[in-house]
Scaffold this motif. Structure first.
Motif, PDB file in Angstrom:
ATOM      1  N   ASN A  64     -12.259 -35.818  28.714  1.00 34.08           N
ATOM      2  CA  ASN A  64     -13.576 -35.389  29.161  1.00 34.08           C
ATOM      3  C   ASN A  64     -14.227 -34.499  28.107  1.00 34.08           C
ATOM      4  OD1 ASN A  64     -13.117 -36.703  31.670  1.00 34.08           O
ATOM      5  ND2 ASN A  64     -11.932 -34.928  32.367  1.00 34.08           N
ATOM      6  N   GLU A 101     -23.332 -40.626  26.387  1.00 29.64           N
ATOM      7  CA  GLU A 101     -22.512 -40.918  27.556  1.00 29.64           C
ATOM      8  C   GLU A 101     -21.526 -39.775  27.728  1.00 29.64           C
ATOM      9  OE1 GLU A 101     -20.794 -44.775  27.708  1.00 29.64           O
ATOM     10  OE2 GLU A 101     -22.679 -45.811  27.247  1.00 29.64           O
ATOM     11  N   ARG A 103     -18.735 -37.307  30.210  1.00 28.88           N
ATOM     12  CA  ARG A 103     -17.811 -37.079  31.325  1.00 28.88           C
ATOM     13  C   ARG A 103     -17.523 -35.582  31.371  1.00 28.88           C
ATOM     14  NH1 ARG A 103     -14.200 -41.004  33.235  1.00 28.88           N
ATOM     15  NH2 ARG A 103     -12.599 -39.391  33.266  1.00 28.88           N
ATOM     16  N   ARG A 112     -19.719 -38.541  35.673  1.00 29.00           N
ATOM     17  CA  ARG A 112     -20.236 -39.291  34.526  1.00 29.00           C
ATOM     18  C   ARG A 112     -21.748 -39.125  34.452  1.00 29.00           C
ATOM     19  NH1 ARG A 112     -19.019 -45.289  34.260  1.00 29.00           N
ATOM     20  NH2 ARG A 112     -19.176 -45.256  36.533  1.00 29.00           N
ATOM     21  N   TYR A 114     -25.502 -39.890  31.825  1.00 32.48           N
ATOM     22  CA  TYR A 114     -26.123 -40.644  30.739  1.00 32.48           C
ATOM     23  C   TYR A 114     -27.395 -39.925  30.305  1.00 32.48           C
ATOM     24  CZ  TYR A 114     -22.943 -44.040  32.719  1.00 32.48           C
ATOM     25  OH  TYR A 114     -21.811 -44.643  33.202  1.00 32.48           O
TER      26      TYR A 114
END
Length: 279
Positions: A64, A101, A103, A112, A114
């Motif tokens: 992550n 992107e 995490r 998650r 974006y």
């Protein structure tokens, strides 16, 4: 201590990069606990003023990108915050901590996200909702029907006919502290149909203890309830917030993948001075 203030749909947050542990060092030097630190920073008029404070920290799992600590303005810890998560991702993107992107780790699980439009819009995938049930509450002067659902944090959703006439503070507080939702209480959302794919919303937020201009997890909870009950028939569901912005909530048919998307603004950067915490 350097900080940034960001807002998503009118929900505003102080965000600090704490990957080097400087906040804990600062607190030790002042013999101050984190709850008092948060309350002083988030206080309007005497502090920066914000609905919450976010610390960006190193992840526990190297797969992550970061971990966060999220605090409501009263210093309490929240498992999740939809608009706060979008602001955290925008900050991390601006600071070069993440790419497009993302995490990151929360008490509600790994989220998650974006980055869209160079960070001006952020889309986050929330944890799957749980604990959905219909609820009938007896209050001091009335009864109210609604729906409970947890979208990372608990939410009660009530469908109303005239949203502007609702006393969000009084009624929201009565529901927030109702024995049905103890010991932690619940956030409270009032919604009204705006069209086949849209609802309007007003929210009483637990931890802020008042009406806020928007709530991401509340918008998500309300959109899911509206879709499940046939109040709206199309998705993504557009949620028109008190602050005037529109959040887009999308999900698959079994609600296992739920997305929250909206704009984020980096309002300003600044430095916290010791004087704030010594008075």
């Amino acid at each position: 201590m350097r900080f940034a203030k960001l807002q998503g749909s009118g929900n505003d947050f102080v965000v600090i990069d704490n990957r080097d542990g400087k906040v804990e060092e600062f607190l030790r030097s002042l013999n101050l606990d984190i709850k008092e630190f948060v309350k002083k920073v988030c206080a309007f008029h005497t502090g920066v003023g914000a609905d919450g404070l976010i610390l960006i920290e190193n992840p526990e799992n190297p797969e992550n990108h970061f971990k966060w600590q999220f605090f409501n303005s009263d210093g309490s810890v929240a498992e999740m915050c939809g608009n706060g998560s979008r602001c955290a991702v925008r900050f991390a993107f601006d600071e070069g901590i993440v790419g497009k992107e993302v995490r990151f780790e929360t008490l509600a699980g790994v989220i998650r996200a974006y980055v869209l439009d160079g960070g001006k819009r952020i889309k986050v995938q929330l944890t799957p909702p749980k604990d959905y049930r219909e609820v009938s509450l007896s209050l001091d002067t009335q009864s109210i029907e609604g729906y409970f659902i947890n979208t990372g944090v608990p939410h009660f959703v009530a469908v109303v006919n005239d949203l502007e006439k609702i006393d969000v503070i009084k009624l929201g507080r009565a529901i927030r502290f109702h024995p049905e939702f103890q010991p932690k209480g619940t956030n409270v959302n009032f919604i009204e149909r705006e069209g086949d794919d849209a609802i309007r919303i007003r929210t009483y937020e637990r931890g802020v203890e008042g009406e806020t201009l928007a709530c991401g997890t509340g918008a998500t909870a309300s959109a899911i309830v509206a879709y499940k009950k046939g109040i709206v028939s199309k998705k993504p569901v557009r949620v028109l917030t008190k602050g005037g912005e529109v959040l887009a909530i999308d999900f698959d048919n079994d609600f296992r993948e739920v997305f929250l998307e909206g704009g984020v603004v980096r309002v300003f950067d600044g430095f916290l001075r010791r004087e704030l915490f010594e008075c």
